[in-house]
Write an enzyme that holds these catalytic residues in place. Structure first.
Site, short mmCIF file in Angstrom:
data_model
loop_
_atom_site.label_atom_id
_atom_site.label_comp_id
_atom_site.label_asym_id
_atom_site.label_seq_id
_atom_site.Cartn_x
_atom_site.Cartn_y
_atom_site.Cartn_z
N PHE A 1 0.83 -1.19 0.00
CA PHE A 1 0.00 0.00 0.00
C PHE A 1 0.86 1.25 0.00
O PHE A 1 1.79 1.38 0.79
CB PHE A 1 -0.90 0.05 1.24
CG PHE A 1 -1.89 -1.09 1.35
CD1 PHE A 1 -2.23 -1.86 0.25
CD2 PHE A 1 -2.47 -1.40 2.56
CE1 PHE A 1 -3.14 -2.90 0.35
CE2 PHE A 1 -3.38 -2.43 2.69
CZ PHE A 1 -3.72 -3.19 1.58
N CYS A 2 0.55 2.20 -0.86
CA CYS A 2 1.10 3.56 -0.85
C CYS A 2 2.63 3.54 -0.75
O CYS A 2 3.30 3.00 -1.61
CB CYS A 2 0.45 4.36 0.27
SG CYS A 2 0.64 6.14 0.07
#
Length: 605
Positions: A341-342
């Site tokens: 994620f991210c």
């Protein structure tokens, strides 16, 4: 941002968002041949909404302002201010037209003939007193007309996209701060005072003092005791099976008789804590994956302090490799899949390029990148707001301290969406003296972490040079990074309403990586595109049979599917996770179980 409404589920990104300007900027329309101000955007009430939570996790480019302080953005760089002034001086007729319009409109407001009204979804002015009381009505109309004129002047200046974003950010933040709904004339304040016999005012002052004496100096979005990690959040059963100085590795307990042979290792962002993927039951990504027969492992990053100042990208890349080794010991499977994620996706992509250069990419069965930007070319407002002076100051501050403080980051995120994340809570918490509603995502957001000085510097350097788009421009563990060599199948997700990681920027991940990609565009924003359980009846996502070079071309051929992308991902991953095998009866395999999930690092302050 001021006069920039959150994009609602199902909407497509506006043209201004695509050319680098902020989506949803107030625009003028023509009605019966007369220029008329557009209505103001919606601001949320005290009730939490997906839109109000979209800024709780951000692109790493906000790390510049995280070190310098967000209020610096109320004063743009001198050269940007000069460019704005020159742009307006060059168009005196246009400036005069705007001034004459505003004077005429204020005159109509004064005599009660103005047609200016707020958007019906603008909850700042939802109380009937704003329309029923002549004085309040005129103040509201004057604010809207002035805000619209200011936004049009920025359009008229015809600035380059970075200067445009800098001026627009500053101007709209100032305009929003001056909204009459933020002042003691707000009728909600007086109604609360009457209803509580003045107790609301006392409570409001106490809340303001508590919030503003220490970072983040913004109104609390959730009470500190609203949830308890390990009891309300991060409760999916599992155990810590590996611990290093940098991270703990959690293995989750299977809930199905059969599991997929190839395990999944999840790499969370380095901002905030891992349990964005394991929120309350029914809203937990991990819970859904486990119930779908997937063997799931989670990295829980340690909260660094000044002792860990030299932890950079390679430190975290080595941690991902160590986690893969531990997953192999726990399951006996040499292969694993990754979902990141991210900022965790940035680290993961670079680590996969390192494995490819070492001839060891066959360890990876598949990879997934959620709201991850690897190509920062015109990535939106955040990228525009960086300038060389700001970068130098930011990295020097974190170097001296040894880390970037999480409270400062939380403050930056709030000021990126002040109507949603500052002023609505200002009214609720201080003017009305009410506690904010309990919302798991906002609690997670308030559970801040620090970032080591070296990682802070490395992320900023990557973004400024846009280094991941050029083979060999960046390194991981001493290996030049070439993302095109990462030829495993990838599953890439983005949110169409994501203002921090624009979906077009996330889409370009499919072009940088080798192998076949499946791109999913959720109808939600940055966080809601992740926390998107199948039980949400409003969720949809778009998917296309291929990933052409242009995101617009992809969007033109995409079809909308009702529901969450979680089951779609489980089906896609299942095809790449080998055969089904009996679920292990105990956790850890050849590793020693060190304690129950969610572990100890998640409680570090």
């Amino acid at each position: 941002m001021t006069q920039v409404a959150p994009e609602k589920s199902g909407s497509r990104t506006s043209p201004k968002a695509e050319n680098g300007r902020a989506a949803g900027t107030t625009d003028a329309t023509t009605t019966e041949g007369r220029e008329r101000p557009a209505t103001s955007p919606a601001a949320p009430s005290s009730e939490p909404t997906p839109e109000a939570a979209e800024a709780v996790m951000g692109l790493d480019m906000v790390l510049v302002d995280g070190a310098r302080g967000p209020l610096r953005r109320f004063v743009p760089p001198a050269r940007t201010t000069l460019a704005f002034a020159k742009g307006l001086v060059a168009k005196p007729d246009v400036v005069g037209k705007r001034a004459r319009y505003l004077v005429r409109e204020l005159g109509r407001i004064g005599v009660g003939r103005s047609e200016v009204e707020p958007n019906r979804k603008d909850k700042r002015f939802a109380d009937p007193a704003w329309t029923g009381n002549p004085l309040l009505h005129r103040l509201m109309q004057a604010h809207i007309a002035t805000a619209q004129t200011a936004a049009k002047l920025v359009d008229d200046a015809d600035l380059g996209w970075q200067d445009d974003e800098r001026i627009r950010f500053t101007l709209t933040n100032v305009v929003d701060a001056l909204a009459p709904s933020n002042t003691p004339i707000n009728p909600l304040l007086w109604k609360a005072v009457i209803d509580t016999g003045g107790k609301s005012a006392v409570r409001g002052v106490r809340r303001a003092v508590r919030d503003l004496v220490s970072p983040p100096r913004v109104p609390s979005m959730v009470e500190p005791d609203a949830f308890t990690v390990g009891e309300d959040l991060a409760v999916t059963p599992g155990a810590v099976v590996f611990r290093s100085e940098v991270f703990e590795l959690i293995q989750y307990r299977p809930t199905t008789p059969q599991v997929r042979a190839v395990p999944l290792l999840m790499v969370p962002p380095t901002i905030n804590k891992f349990y964005i993927a394991d929120l309350a039951p029914g809203r937990s990504i991990v819970e859904h994956y486990v119930s779908s027969g997937q063997q799931v492992f989670m990295i829980s990053w340690r909260n660094p302090d000044e002792r860990h100042a030299d932890w950079g990208l390679s430190t975290y890349g080595r941690a991902v490799l160590d986690a893969l080794d531990a997953v192999e010991q726990a399951t006996g499977s040499r292969q694993a899949s990754l979902q990141a994620f991210c900022s965790g996706g940035i680290i993961t992509a670079m680590t996969l390029a390192h494995l490819a250069a070492q001839g060891r990419l066959d360890r990876i069965a598949a990879a997934s990148f959620a709201v991850t930007v690897l190509d920062w070319a015109r990535a939106g407002t955040v990228g525009a707001l960086m300038d060389p002076e700001a970068v130098r100051e930011a990295t020097e501050r974190s170097r001296k301290k040894g880390y970037l403080d999480g409270g400062s980051l939380a403050e930056v995120f709030a000021w990126l969406r002040p109507n949603d994340l500052v002023w609505s809570y200002w009214v609720n918490n201080y003017l009305q003296g009410k506690p904010p509603a309990a919302f798991d995502i906002l609690y997670w957001n308030a559970d801040t972490t620090r970032m080591s000085a070296a990682l802070h510097r490395d992320f900023i350097d990557l973004a400024l040079a846009n280094a991941l788009t050029e083979p060999g421009a960046a390194t991981m563990l001493g290996t030049p990074v070439d993302l095109s060599t990462v030829d495993v199948d990838t599953y890439v997700t983005a949110g169409i309403a994501d203002h921090l990681c624009p979906w077009q920027s996330c889409y370009r991940t499919t072009q940088l990586l080798g192998g076949e990609s499946r791109f999913i565009l959720s109808t939600n924003g940055h966080i809601a595109s992740l926390v998107n359980p199948p039980t949400n009846p409003k969720s949809t996502f778009q998917v296309a049979p291929s990933t052409p070079a242009s995101p617009d071309e992809w969007l033109a051929q995409a079809e909308t599917t009702k529901g969450s992308w979680w089951p779609d991902y489980m089906a896609w991953l299942g095809e790449r996770s080998g055969e089904e095998i009996p679920a292990p009866e105990t956790l850890g395999g050849d590793l020693e179980v060190l304690g129950d999930a969610p572990g100890t690092y998640v409680f570090d302050e």
